[in-house]
Enzyme design. Sequence first.
Site, PDB file in Angstrom:
ATOM      1  N   ARG A 174       0.801  -1.229   0.000  1.00 14.01           N
ATOM      2  CA  ARG A 174       0.000   0.000   0.000  1.00 14.01           C
ATOM      3  C   ARG A 174       0.837   1.286   0.000  1.00 14.01           C
ATOM      4  NH1 ARG A 174      -2.395  -3.451  -1.459  1.00 14.01           N
ATOM      5  NH2 ARG A 174      -4.394  -4.306  -0.776  1.00 14.01           N
ATOM      6  N   SER A 227     -10.501   0.665   3.124  1.00 10.68           N
ATOM      7  CA  SER A 227      -9.804   0.158   4.311  1.00 10.68           C
ATOM      8  C   SER A 227      -9.087   1.296   5.026  1.00 10.68           C
ATOM      9  CB  SER A 227      -8.802  -0.924   3.924  1.00 10.68           C
ATOM     10  OG  SER A 227      -9.462  -2.037   3.386  1.00 10.68           O
ATOM     11  N   GLU A 297      -3.923   3.073   6.433  1.00  7.71           N
ATOM     12  CA  GLU A 297      -3.853   3.006   4.973  1.00  7.71           C
ATOM     13  C   GLU A 297      -4.410   4.299   4.397  1.00  7.71           C
ATOM     14  OE1 GLU A 297      -5.874   0.336   1.450  1.00  7.71           O
ATOM     15  OE2 GLU A 297      -5.122  -0.710   3.209  1.00  7.71           O
TER      16      GLU A 297
END
Length: 306
Positions: A174, A227, A297
């Site tokens: 990520r 998320s 994230e």
Amino acid sequence: MSWRTDSKLDWLGSLPGISEDEPLASRTSFGIGGPADFFVEMSKPAAVEEAITGAVERRIPYMLLGAGTNLLVADAGVEGLVIRVVNREHHIDGRRVRAGAGLKMMRLARIVADAGLRGFEFAIGVPGTVGGAVYQNAGCWGKELSEVLVEVEGFLPGAGQTTWKPADLKFEYRTSALRDGKLKGGLVVEATIQLERGDGEEAKAMMAKLTRERNETQPIKTKNCGSVFKNPPGDSAGRLVQAAGLKGAREGNAVISPMHGNFIVNEGGATAADVKKLIERVQAEVRRRFNVELETEVEMVGRFKR
């Protein structure tokens, strides 16, 4: 010290389509956030490159925006210039696909399936744009963009137009060098991916199945950023949040989804301060109970109080 001077404001005012104090909440999937000092939407890469160069030369802060997913914009807004990149062209040549930074990943997943290409089905679960997906090495269901990426056409202030190979982008889980490394501030113009020949109807059936499963387990039809936390090695952030008894926890109108512990939902009128407070509460409780540090994230941008 403010960056604002008359000459800088005059230059900003000269950009075609520029607007001042533009609300950003409606331009994010969260539906949260204050205004950009200055905002412009651009589809031509050359215009974006010119705007970035002009901002850098004048020391005006700038931020690039795609679909506004994975983003929490401060209630006090974003300083300087926000440029929304909307080039959505695509071209298929055999197994290689070039896609503009502003094209949605979900749309591209359907385009390549129609062309009888396989290996991109995971992108049906990625709500952002191609540019945003490169920026944070987006993925879903155990697959990431870096696994199919060949190269990226980009622009870096001071270096000009350039081509980045996956190794240049320093992909990790990520993140990439565009988000956290030497390429920060760089522009993704287009990305080239390489896929496999296969049955497009099978690809569509797989994507329909994945979408059904996602709808059953995630609050897709709500205002959220995707998320919130990265999954810790060998574990799931959603599992940890649930095990900590935090599903349904709220701050103001920001609520941890009862469907999935790694989603925060804006029930209407939630502020960035509400979300930030809820994030910090989750991190503290998971740390206390399981001695695990949950990393975000979601990216927090703008004038957050320190």
